[in-house]
Design a protein around this motif. Structure first.
Motif, PDB file in Angstrom:
ATOM      1  N   UNK A 258    -114.732   0.699  69.358  1.00  0.00           N
ATOM      2  CA  UNK A 258    -115.291   0.965  70.685  1.00  0.00           C
ATOM      3  C   UNK A 258    -116.740   0.471  70.769  1.00  0.00           C
ATOM      4  N   UNK A 259    -116.997  -0.415  71.730  1.00  0.00           N
ATOM      5  CA  UNK A 259    -118.346  -0.928  71.923  1.00  0.00           C
ATOM      6  C   UNK A 259    -118.725  -2.056  70.995  1.00  0.00           C
ATOM      7  N   UNK A 260    -117.819  -2.454  70.118  1.00  0.00           N
ATOM      8  CA  UNK A 260    -118.083  -3.545  69.174  1.00  0.00           C
ATOM      9  C   UNK A 260    -116.902  -4.516  69.204  1.00  0.00           C
ATOM     10  N   UNK A 261    -117.206  -5.784  69.368  1.00  0.00           N
ATOM     11  CA  UNK A 261    -116.158  -6.808  69.364  1.00  0.00           C
ATOM     12  C   UNK A 261    -116.202  -7.563  68.045  1.00  0.00           C
ATOM     13  N   UNK A 262    -115.042  -7.789  67.463  1.00  0.00           N
ATOM     14  CA  UNK A 262    -114.969  -8.457  66.166  1.00  0.00           C
ATOM     15  C   UNK A 262    -115.427  -9.905  66.245  1.00  0.00           C
ATOM     16  N   UNK A 263    -115.234 -10.547  67.397  1.00  0.00           N
ATOM     17  CA  UNK A 263    -115.534 -11.966  67.534  1.00  0.00           C
ATOM     18  C   UNK A 263    -116.479 -12.194  68.708  1.00  0.00           C
ATOM     19  N   UNK A 319    -114.979 -10.435  73.432  1.00  0.00           N
ATOM     20  CA  UNK A 319    -115.494  -9.804  74.640  1.00  0.00           C
ATOM     21  C   UNK A 319    -114.758 -10.411  75.842  1.00  0.00           C
ATOM     22  N   UNK A 320    -114.122  -9.589  76.698  1.00  0.00           N
ATOM     23  CA  UNK A 320    -113.402 -10.158  77.840  1.00  0.00           C
ATOM     24  C   UNK A 320    -114.322 -10.896  78.807  1.00  0.00           C
ATOM     25  N   UNK A 321    -115.629 -10.645  78.731  1.00  0.00           N
ATOM     26  CA  UNK A 321    -116.602 -11.350  79.585  1.00  0.00           C
ATOM     27  C   UNK A 321    -117.151 -12.592  78.903  1.00  0.00           C
ATOM     28  N   UNK A 338    -123.340  -5.618  68.453  1.00  0.00           N
ATOM     29  CA  UNK A 338    -122.269  -5.578  69.464  1.00  0.00           C
ATOM     30  C   UNK A 338    -121.143  -6.525  69.061  1.00  0.00           C
ATOM     31  N   UNK A 339    -121.509  -7.689  68.539  1.00  0.00           N
ATOM     32  CA  UNK A 339    -120.540  -8.635  68.003  1.00  0.00           C
ATOM     33  C   UNK A 339    -120.662  -8.606  66.474  1.00  0.00           C
TER      34      UNK A 339
END
Length: 556
Positions: A258-263, A319-321, A338-339
């Protein structure tokens, strides 16, 4: 007479690879580029002007030596005794206008800027810098190419511009007569210290060369990670091929909280395809076999890399954005956690390592085993960031301008390099624990090489030195040792194609648009075949034919 070399030792590059390396958007507004210059001369049946005889700088002793293949010399500490690289001022007191890119804040002019004034004084010219932002580069350069009043020094090669080779031949000075062979190396030794692979990549037009490379290392777009978190997830393996795609994917799922994207990625990176396609064994833009060129975009390996990125996107790892995230924001999101990973140019490592300051370890994810049976083929860079051309002028002025460029190419470990990159001790910086100029003053935070980027006029070959971060420098060196030998160059570098000179930005945009649609699930993987078919009919096949024709003549 300038030294010549045979057609069999033909060069390698035009700048198309620079476009790919930067994943540049299409050139939408360069209609000002003249087409009345005619076609740029091919190198077919021309004697090829030799580069300056390669002459590495003497007297520097790296802690970890580089290699001819492109691993950087690595310095774990700043040299204790700086050398004087250029014995006399090269300038004649005249005004010299230069057009370059900038990624900083527009500075005050040299009358109010002590760094700028000091470099002007040291070079002996009134260097007037016109600095254009990356976002405006293509439009402004297109207008410049169409203008009659050109600057003396012009940075090119950042993104390929329509009719760029034609412009060079029509408006810029051929440099072989000044720089070629032993004579060129003796007259301009700092330019002769630029590695041959960088010169090869800039290439020739009509047998001569019109530009000098602004050197960059061979390792290209890279996959950076918080290796501490990778270790916690059980997926840190610094051996190329030591980690399978399935293992990596399982680990990324653990890290995608949650709140962190792997890529991490950004709107111009197309989900890191420049890195991930090579992991899957995709050739570097083109395949060359029996004198014939075939696009790498149409290979099964490229399609496999798209399938991998689409799978990761579908799992929510990106991130979808992502397609709205700027490159600056992406860097920030990687640094603040975050990433967990990001793909970026090799040069991004130093900035990340300095920002993180060993609170956690930034490292290079080695090419993983994609499960296709193909060897990884990391894409090597052309070995330059851009290249510098000079507008046509008298021999006396060209020699003077080359002397200024030779000054700006003064090597790491020289007094000139320190001035250009850090300014004046006590005014712009104080020295850190290792003696390096690592502590900027308040003025140095404003007057620095970001806001006054002489390094984009000309620069020394880059070394691997990270002030106060020797452990990070060791990691960077080891990554190069591991990955560079696996890398492959773009075989089309230096081979002229009139269609590519004119149409490449538009063709690249077609590719990236198609990729983004597939990776985000808006189109099926099977649609890639139609993207390639359209790309080929829009000019891709013509480029391949033109490359093959010139290659067959210049390599006979």
């Amino acid at each position: 007479m300038p030294q010549q070399i045979s057609r069999r030792t033909v060069l390698r590059t035009t700048g198309a690879a620079a476009v790919a390396a930067a994943a540049a958007p299409a050139l939408a507004a360069c209609g000002g580029s003249k087409t009345s210059w005619g076609a740029a001369q091919s190198n077919i049946d021309k004697k090829l002007m030799a580069w300056p005889t390669y002459t590495p700088v003497a007297g520097l002793h790296p802690d970890l030596p580089g290699t001819a293949a492109g691993v950087q010399d690595t310095f774990l500490h700043y040299p204790a005794n700086l050398v004087q690289s250029v014995p006399t001022k090269p300038g004649d007191g005249s005004k010299v206008r230069a057009l370059i890119v900038t990624y900083g804040t527009q500075p005050k002019g040299p009358d109010q800027n002590q760094l700028w004034k000091a470099v002007n004084d040291a070079t002996g010219v009134d260097l007037e810098l016109t600095m254009v932002t990356d976002a405006d580069w293509q439009t402004k350069l297109g207008a410049m190419m169409a203008a009659s009043d050109l600057p003396d020094i012009i940075m090119l090669g950042l993104y390929q511009l329509p009719n760029e080779a034609q412009f060079l031949q029509a408006k810029c000075e051929p440099l072989g007569q000044y720089l070629s062979g032993d004579a060129g190396a003796k007259a301009y030794p700092n330019l002769a210290a630029i590695p041959p692979y960088s010169w090869d990549s800039v290439g020739r037009v009509g047998g001569d060369f019109y530009a000098i490379p602004i050197h960059r290392p061979r390792l290209g777009n890279s996959f950076f990670a918080n290796s501490d978190l990778f270790q916690q997830a059980g997926i840190w393996n610094p051996t190329p091929g030591g980690l399978t795609k399935a293992e990596l994917t399982a680990g990324l799922r653990k890290l995608n909280t949650q709140g962190h994207f792997a890529l991490g990625t950004n709107k111009v990176a197309s989900f890191g395809y420049l890195t991930h396609s090579g992991v899957h064994g995709t050739p570097n833009l083109w395949s060359l076999a029996n004198g014939q060129f075939t696009t790498a975009y149409g290979t099964d390996a490229m399609k496999s890399s798209l399938a991998t990125m689409a799978d990761w996107y579908g799992k929510g790892f990106y991130d979808p954005a992502a397609l709205t995230v700027s490159s600056t924001q992406c860097k920030t999101d990687f640094q603040n956690g975050t990433y967990v990973t990001t793909t970026d140019g090799f040069g991004g490592f130093g900035g990340y390592a300095t920002a993180v300051n060993e609170k956690w370890k930034v490292d290079f994810v080695r090419p993983f085993d994609a499960g296709t049976g193909a060897k990884a083929t990391p894409w090597l860079t052309p070995g330059y960031f851009g290249y510098t051309a000079l507008k046509k002028a008298s021999p006396e002025r060209i020699k003077m301008l080359l002397g200024v460029l030779n000054f700006l190419a003064a090597p790491f470990g020289s007094k000139e390099w320190e001035l250009i990159n850090y300014g004046i001790e006590g005014v712009h910086f104080t020295r850190g624990a290792d003696g390096g100029p690592s502590k900027p003053t308040d003025l140095g935070k404003i007057e620095n090489s970001v806001n006054v980027p002489f390094k984009y006029v000309m620069a020394a070959p880059l070394v691997n030195y990270l002030a106060g971060e020797p452990e990070a420098a060791k990691r960077c060196y080891q990554a190069q040792v591991d990955i560079v030998p696996l890398g492959v160059p773009d075989p089309s570098l230096g081979i002229q194609s009139a269609t590519r000179n004119k149409q490449w930005p538009t063709l690249l945009q077609q590719i990236q648009d198609g990729m983004n649609q597939i990776i985000t699930g808006k189109a099926q993987l099977s649609s890639w075949d139609d993207v390639i078919k359209k790309w080929k009919s829009s000019g891709g096949d013509q480029i391949a034919a033109e490359l093959g024709a010139e290659y067959s003549k210049t390599h006979s």
